[in-house]
Design a protein around this motif. Structure first.
Motif, short mmCIF file in Angstrom:
data_model
loop_
_atom_site.label_atom_id
_atom_site.label_comp_id
_atom_site.label_asym_id
_atom_site.label_seq_id
_atom_site.Cartn_x
_atom_site.Cartn_y
_atom_site.Cartn_z
N MET A 1 40.42 30.54 45.40
CA MET A 1 40.62 30.22 44.00
C MET A 1 40.70 31.52 43.20
O MET A 1 39.96 32.45 43.43
CB MET A 1 39.47 29.37 43.47
N PHE A 2 41.62 31.54 42.27
CA PHE A 2 41.75 32.63 41.31
C PHE A 2 41.33 32.11 39.95
O PHE A 2 41.59 30.96 39.62
CB PHE A 2 43.20 33.11 41.20
N GLN A 3 40.71 32.96 39.18
CA GLN A 3 40.36 32.57 37.81
C GLN A 3 40.91 33.62 36.86
O GLN A 3 40.78 34.82 37.09
CB GLN A 3 38.85 32.46 37.64
N VAL A 4 41.56 33.15 35.80
CA VAL A 4 42.15 34.04 34.80
C VAL A 4 41.52 33.70 33.45
O VAL A 4 41.58 32.55 33.01
CB VAL A 4 43.69 33.86 34.71
N ASN A 5 40.90 34.67 32.83
CA ASN A 5 40.34 34.48 31.49
C ASN A 5 41.28 35.10 30.48
O ASN A 5 41.67 36.26 30.61
CB ASN A 5 38.96 35.14 31.39
N ILE A 6 41.65 34.33 29.49
CA ILE A 6 42.57 34.80 28.46
C ILE A 6 41.74 35.39 27.32
O ILE A 6 41.07 34.67 26.59
CB ILE A 6 43.46 33.65 27.93
N ASP A 57 40.79 30.78 26.60
CA ASP A 57 40.98 29.77 27.64
C ASP A 57 40.71 30.37 29.02
O ASP A 57 40.80 31.59 29.21
CB ASP A 57 42.41 29.22 27.61
N THR A 58 40.41 29.49 29.98
CA THR A 58 40.21 29.90 31.36
C THR A 58 41.15 29.09 32.23
O THR A 58 41.18 27.86 32.16
CB THR A 58 38.76 29.67 31.80
N ILE A 59 41.90 29.79 33.09
CA ILE A 59 42.83 29.15 34.02
C ILE A 59 42.26 29.31 35.42
O ILE A 59 41.86 30.41 35.81
CB ILE A 59 44.21 29.82 33.96
N GLU A 60 42.21 28.20 36.18
CA GLU A 60 41.79 28.25 37.57
C GLU A 60 42.98 27.85 38.44
O GLU A 60 43.64 26.86 38.15
CB GLU A 60 40.63 27.29 37.81
N ILE A 61 43.23 28.64 39.49
CA ILE A 61 44.35 28.41 40.37
C ILE A 61 43.82 28.24 41.79
O ILE A 61 43.17 29.15 42.32
CB ILE A 61 45.35 29.59 40.33
N PHE A 62 44.08 27.08 42.38
CA PHE A 62 43.59 26.78 43.74
C PHE A 62 44.77 26.83 44.71
O PHE A 62 45.56 25.90 44.76
CB PHE A 62 42.96 25.39 43.75
#
Length: 63
Positions: A1-6, A57-62
């Protein structure tokens, strides 16, 4: 999983466009497929391709 915080955006941007510009190894079509499969979440919620991303916002990529 990747997490991207904007942390900073001038204005809201479509999530598929934002990720398409940021993720070099993944095409925008692949991003759209991942969104439809529920493998990309925004603030822990499923989304649509046209969902706008805003500051904090926080984006999670699985993948």
């Amino acid at each position: 999983m990747f997490q991207v915080n904007i942390n900073y955006l001038d204005e809201p941007v479509r999530i598929d466009k934002l990720l398409g510009n940021q993720l070099i190894d993944i095409s925008r079509n692949q991003i759209c497929s991942l969104i439809k499969e529920g493998k990309i979440l925004l603030n822990k919620n499923t989304i649509k391709n046209h969902t706008a991303v805003k500051e904090k916002d926080t984006i999670e990529i699985f993948i």
